[in-house]
Design an enzyme around this catalytic site. Structure first.
Site, PDB file in Angstrom:
ATOM      1  N   HIS A  70       0.832  -1.211   0.000  1.00  0.00           N
ATOM      2  CA  HIS A  70       0.000   0.000   0.000  1.00  0.00           C
ATOM      3  C   HIS A  70       0.861   1.254   0.000  1.00  0.00           C
ATOM      4  O   HIS A  70       0.920   2.014   0.945  1.00  0.00           O
ATOM      5  CB  HIS A  70      -0.939  -0.012   1.217  1.00  0.00           C
ATOM      6  CG  HIS A  70      -2.082  -0.957   1.049  1.00  0.00           C
ATOM      7  ND1 HIS A  70      -2.162  -2.160   1.707  1.00  0.00           N
ATOM      8  CD2 HIS A  70      -3.198  -0.879   0.284  1.00  0.00           C
ATOM      9  CE1 HIS A  70      -3.286  -2.789   1.353  1.00  0.00           C
ATOM     10  NE2 HIS A  70      -3.928  -2.020   0.489  1.00  0.00           N
ATOM     11  N   SER A 124       2.577   4.406  -2.938  1.00  0.00           N
ATOM     12  CA  SER A 124       2.056   5.222  -4.043  1.00  0.00           C
ATOM     13  C   SER A 124       2.118   4.480  -5.381  1.00  0.00           C
ATOM     14  O   SER A 124       1.453   4.862  -6.340  1.00  0.00           O
ATOM     15  CB  SER A 124       2.787   6.561  -4.131  1.00  0.00           C
ATOM     16  OG  SER A 124       4.096   6.363  -4.604  1.00  0.00           O
ATOM     17  N   THR A 125       2.907   3.397  -5.426  1.00  0.00           N
ATOM     18  CA  THR A 125       2.916   2.604  -6.671  1.00  0.00           C
ATOM     19  C   THR A 125       1.560   1.909  -6.832  1.00  0.00           C
ATOM     20  O   THR A 125       1.015   1.822  -7.932  1.00  0.00           O
ATOM     21  CB  THR A 125       4.067   1.571  -6.631  1.00  0.00           C
ATOM     22  OG1 THR A 125       5.279   2.263  -6.335  1.00  0.00           O
ATOM     23  CG2 THR A 125       4.195   0.863  -7.968  1.00  0.00           C
ATOM     24  N   GLN A 182      -3.162 -16.722  -3.501  1.00  0.00           N
ATOM     25  CA  GLN A 182      -3.629 -16.112  -4.750  1.00  0.00           C
ATOM     26  C   GLN A 182      -4.785 -16.888  -5.374  1.00  0.00           C
ATOM     27  O   GLN A 182      -5.736 -16.312  -5.891  1.00  0.00           O
ATOM     28  CB  GLN A 182      -2.469 -16.004  -5.754  1.00  0.00           C
ATOM     29  CG  GLN A 182      -1.403 -15.027  -5.310  1.00  0.00           C
ATOM     30  CD  GLN A 182      -2.010 -13.690  -4.889  1.00  0.00           C
ATOM     31  OE1 GLN A 182      -2.574 -12.976  -5.696  1.00  0.00           O
ATOM     32  NE2 GLN A 182      -1.906 -13.361  -3.607  1.00  0.00           N
TER      33      GLN A 182
HETATM   34  N1  LIG Z   1      -3.178 -10.267  -4.929  1.00  0.00           N
HETATM   35  C1  LIG Z   1      -3.795 -10.130  -3.756  1.00  0.00           C
HETATM   36  N2  LIG Z   1      -3.790 -11.155  -2.895  1.00  0.00           N
HETATM   37  C2  LIG Z   1      -4.405 -11.081  -1.712  1.00  0.00           C
HETATM   38  N3  LIG Z   1      -5.054  -9.978  -1.290  1.00  0.00           N
HETATM   39  C3  LIG Z   1      -5.066  -8.916  -2.108  1.00  0.00           C
HETATM   40  C4  LIG Z   1      -4.461  -8.943  -3.365  1.00  0.00           C
HETATM   41  N4  LIG Z   1      -4.656  -7.756  -3.961  1.00  0.00           N
HETATM   42  C5  LIG Z   1      -5.351  -7.017  -3.106  1.00  0.00           C
HETATM   43  N5  LIG Z   1      -5.619  -7.711  -1.992  1.00  0.00           N
HETATM   44  C6  LIG Z   1      -6.399  -7.295  -0.821  1.00  0.00           C
HETATM   45  O1  LIG Z   1      -7.557  -6.649  -1.320  1.00  0.00           O
HETATM   46  C7  LIG Z   1      -7.688  -5.453  -0.636  1.00  0.00           C
HETATM   47  C8  LIG Z   1      -8.390  -4.383  -1.399  1.00  0.00           C
HETATM   48  O2  LIG Z   1      -8.432  -3.232  -0.578  1.00  0.00           O
HETATM   49  P1  LIG Z   1      -7.062  -2.653   0.058  1.00  0.00           P
HETATM   50  O3  LIG Z   1      -6.264  -2.045  -1.029  1.00  0.00           O
HETATM   51  O4  LIG Z   1      -7.384  -1.862   1.236  1.00  0.00           O
HETATM   52  O5  LIG Z   1      -6.307  -3.970   0.550  1.00  0.00           O
HETATM   53  C9  LIG Z   1      -6.272  -5.015  -0.370  1.00  0.00           C
HETATM   54  C10 LIG Z   1      -5.652  -6.288   0.028  1.00  0.00           C
HETATM   55  O6  LIG Z   1      -5.893  -6.526   1.375  1.00  0.00           O
END
Ligand SMILES: Nc1ncnc2c1ncn2[C@@H]1O[C@@H]2COP(=O)(O)O[C@H]2[C@H]1O
Length: 830
Positions: free
Chosen positions: A544, A546-547, A758
């Protein structure tokens, strides 16, 4: 005081001695009958009023024979009054008089025209017998009968002409003429008392009694007129035949305006309600439910309605009695009859004893709900289900009860984790991940935790830094030329920009979508804004950062390029979607909301453990933006446009909350991909440009962008998976270190299988959402990549490439692999 029409209906159908039964009594006692008149007091109700619907006889309203008005008792007047009009007494009049005495008639005689009328007006006899044997010039029977018929109340009197024997022997017109002038029938002269007794018995049964019943009907009409509920009677084609005064008062139509019109053309607003009502009534079944009625010159209003089929001839219903309960009407119409008191006060005194049953109560409260002037689709659904319950088997009723209970839950779309998810889901890592993503509540403390206030780095970073105009290096420029492709290499941009991809990509995309023009702001303000937003992402978060924001913005831009979206999004929608994507995870601490709640982080306290992070992302975005003129990209918008922009941004950021994932997905699918609609019909019938539907699209768009990483080319997909896993591991590490509850225990860096995580993420979250999204915007490459990646994850898992270190090794090989899929992979039908 008004009365409840349901009581009237009970009266109509509640007699225990039927006409047939009484005929049988009459037949059996032909001789004793002369001596003893059966008294009316023998007629009692068979049983007391049912107290609950369950006590009610099953077909109380439905048995055709019981639906006839013929069950009404004549008024209990004893003895019956007979007026004998004979110019001169003779043996015939004497015989008739004696027969009448035997039957207990109260006999009066008259021998003149005037005397007869006078007598009749004062007593309104049940039966009048006029001697029609004398010449017309002496006593004009025809005229006398017409005069009687012109007297008020005479419709309840049986008029009989006593004629010569010859009138029946010859084929003359005497009888017809007499009937035409108002006589009910003719009897022949005789001196045989038995003959007259039998005549009078028959008269009583076939004429006097029905006429008296009509008199009782008259009082029912009066009751209906006084009653506070709306009562309508229609014929079998729903043409209005009767509407009481309450209907005039509440609906505003005069009696004459309503009569003869069909319910549909005049009153009933919703054809679904009418269809449901008519399908029950036509099958001679009572119907109950909410009904929305048109009011003259006012808004339509929904009432509780009970409709009863009435079979007055033949086997099918001939009429429908519709009783509309005005209870629950929130507002008393201005024309309401004041002296009668308010609807509410009257209702309090008139208790419908049947309302005691629990099922009835439930339906009543539902009906009250639907009596409100507001009606949500869910109310309609519940109403239809309730109606369906009335026509189905007890086991289906039970199932529908459960369905209705679920539908009445306000958290309709919030997933409630199935108790047995952990058992059903073979894969613990998936179970952990999905539970953590979808569950709102933080985990209860399972281990001793040191509760201390967080010093997590969620404090604001300085927003005030002067931004100089930057020159874009060629490499970045070249890379940004591919910024609208789905294969865009965000990690290369991350490298080239020294982990500042958002500002560069953001500016590129803002210009592409004319955002400066839309927001009426300088490019520099936008640039400054992007810079500040990017600064407030945590560079040290592995995922989480900025990318990720740039990646979500890039996906959003890619979606906005699609024709389907171009057609519905206006420039402000586009601009605010891009802004929301940029800022949607601003100041993300690299820990989940559950973690923040578990450690009493000030943000969790501020937002009451509810949508903690997303609330913070949205609030901080506006706090920063409005806090400094140099980055206030909204400052030149008029108030109205600003409000829309603000609403759009907040709504989209909040939509990224994963606990609402299924809610958003289900709403989108319900509107844009309803199961019942064929795809070609679907395209044409969806009101896609309705603002609320555009909102659904925008929510779905940012959600898809937010978790689009499994649908990117494998190399990107794997890197994102590694990054999110790393962030989860870091959280688990910290939870263990601080003695906090471990939100996702399976995300332990030593034991976790990243491929399995995944596979679970795609199975539970990504797959259905992207299938739906692709179906909507037509981007088959999304699903293509998703499927290919999924297969690769399965292979990795089988090959034992499970840890972050294993994945890193794999990535070295993937860097060599082509980014673009082979042509065939983007074909929809693959
Ligand atoms: N490839 C991934 N594998 C597992 N969880 C993911 C993946 N991509 C996004 N997430 C989860 O999905 C959520 C979407 O909201 P957030 O960006 O808050 O946090 C993200 C992660 O917790």
């Amino acid at each position: 005081m008004g009365c409840s029409p349901s009581v009237l209906l009970d009266h109509i159908q509640g007699e225990s001695v039927t006409a047939n039964q009484e005929k049988q009594i009459t037949k059996k006692s032909a001789i004793p009958y002369l001596k003893k008149e059966p008294t009316r007091s023998v007629v009692h109700r068979k049983s007391s009023l049912p107290l609950t619907p369950e006590d009610e006889p099953f077909d109380a309203y439905r048995t055709p024979s019981e639906s006839k008005f013929g069950l009404l008792l004549p008024p209990n007047r004893s003895p019956l009054k007979l007026l004998m009009v004979f110019l001169q007494p003779d043996a015939v009049s004497d015989t008739l008089s004696r027969a009448a005495d035997k039957l207990g008639f109260d006999v009066t005689t008259s021998n003149s025209y005037e005397g007869t009328l006078e007598e009749f007006v004062s007593k309104l006899h049940d039966l009048i017998v006029i001697d029609a044997r004398c010449p017309q010039r002496i006593l004009d029977c025809d005229t006398l009968c017409r005069s009687i018929r012109n007297t008020r109340g005479s419709q309840h009197t049986a008029a009989v002409a006593l004629v010569k024997k010859s009138a029946f022997d010859k084929d003359d017109v005497t009888v017809t003429t007499l009937l035409d002038s108002g006589f009910n029938r003719c009897i022949v002269e005789t001196t045989n008392i038995i003959h007259y007794v039998n005549e009078l018995v028959q008269l009583k049964q076939s004429d006097i009694r029905p006429l008296a019943q009509y008199a009782t009907n008259q009082s029912l009409y009066v009751a209906l007129e006084k009653c506070n509920d709306i009562v309508l009677v229609t014929d079998d084609s729903f043409r209005l035949q009767y509407a009481n005064r309450a209907s005039e008062r509440f609906l505003g139509y005069r009696y004459e305006e309503t009569l003869g019109k069909t319910l549909q053309e005049q009153l009933i607003y919703d054809p679904i309600q009418l269809n449901s009502m008519s399908s029950s009534l036509m099958r001679a079944r009572e119907w109950q439910g909410p009904i929305t009625l048109r009011r003259k010159g006012q808004d339509a209003i929904t009432f509780t309605c009970k409709a009863t089929p009435i079979i007055s001839a033949g086997r099918s219903p001939t009429h429908f009695a519709i009783v509309i309960d005005i209870h629950g009407l929130s507002e008393t119409p201005s024309t309401f009859d004041k002296p009668r008191g308010s609807v509410q006060s009257l209702r309090r005194t008139s208790l419908d004893v049947r309302s005691v049953g629990s099922d009835y109560l439930r339906r009543t409260s539902l009906a009250k709900l639907s009596a409100l002037p507001l009606e949500a689709p869910i109310t309609k659904v519940i109403t239809l289900l309730t109606q369906a319950q009335e026509q189905t088997t007890p086991s289906v009723v039970g199932i529908l009860d459960k369905v209705i209970d679920l539908l009445q839950n306000s958290e309709l779309y919030s997933p409630h984790l199935k108790d047995d998810l952990r058992l059903r889901c073979d894969e613990p890592v998936t179970s952990d991940l999905i539970t953590a993503l979808l569950m709102q509540q933080p985990q209860l403390h399972t281990s001793a935790s040191s509760r201390r206030s967080s010093n997590d780095s969620t404090t604001l970073r300085s927003a005030h830094r002067t931004v100089s105009k930057i020159r874009v290096p060629t490499q970045i420029k070249e890379l940004l030329e591919t910024s609208l492709t789905w294969e865009f290499d965000i990690f290369r941009l991350e490298d080239l920009t020294n982990k500042k991809p958002l500002t560069h990509l953001g500016m590129n995309l803002f210009l592409h979508f004319d955002v400066p023009q839309t927001l009426n702001c300088k490019e520099k303000t936008l640039f400054n804004w992007l810079t500040v937003i990017e600064m407030n992402y945590h560079m040290d978060n592995s995922y989480h950062n900025s990318t990720h924001a740039a990646d979500v913005m890039q996906a959003t831009a890619g979606f906005l390029e699609k024709d389907r979206l171009k057609a519905i999004m206006d420039p402000l929608d586009e601009a605010t979607s891009l802004l929301a994507a940029c800022a949607h995870d601003i100041d993300h601490p690299g820990k989940s909301s559950a973690f923040l709640s578990n450690c009493d982080n000030p943000l969790a306290i501020l937002y009451n453990d509810s949508t903690v992070l997303e609330n913070h992302h949205a609030a901080l975005t506006f706090k920063l933006t409005l806090g400094d003129d140099r980055i206030n990209i909204f400052k030149n918008l008029d108030r109205e446009t600003y409000k829309i922009a603000r609403h759009n941004v907040i709504d989209m950021i909040l939509a990224t909350e994963m606990t609402k994932h299924f809610e958003h997905l289900a709403k989108f699918v319900n509107v844009f991909c309803p199961k019942s609609t064929r795809s070609d019909e679907c395209e044409n019938s969806i009101p896609i440009t309705l603002p609320e539907n555009i909102t659904l699209v925008k929510r779905m768009m940012i959600k898809c962008a937010d978790v689009s990483n499994p649908t990117r080319p494998l190399r990107l997909c794997v890197e994102w998976a590694r990054r999110i896993a790393e962030e989860y591991f870091a959280q688990t590490d910290e939870e263990k270190l601080r003695g906090l509850p471990v939100v996702m225990p399976m995300f332990d860096r030593i034991t976790c299988s990243i491929p399995k995580s995944q596979i679970g993420f795609v199975d539970y979250i990504v797959h259905d959402m992207f299938e739906a999204w692709d179906a909507f915007i037509d981007m088959p490459e999304l699903v293509s990549y998703m499927r290919q990646n999924y297969i690769r994850w399965k292979e990795f898992d089988e090959q034992g490439h499970t840890t972050a270190a294993d994945i890193r090794k794999l990535q070295n090989n993937l860097i060599m692999a082509p980014m673009f899929p082979s042509k065939s992979t983007t074909k929809r039908n693959e």
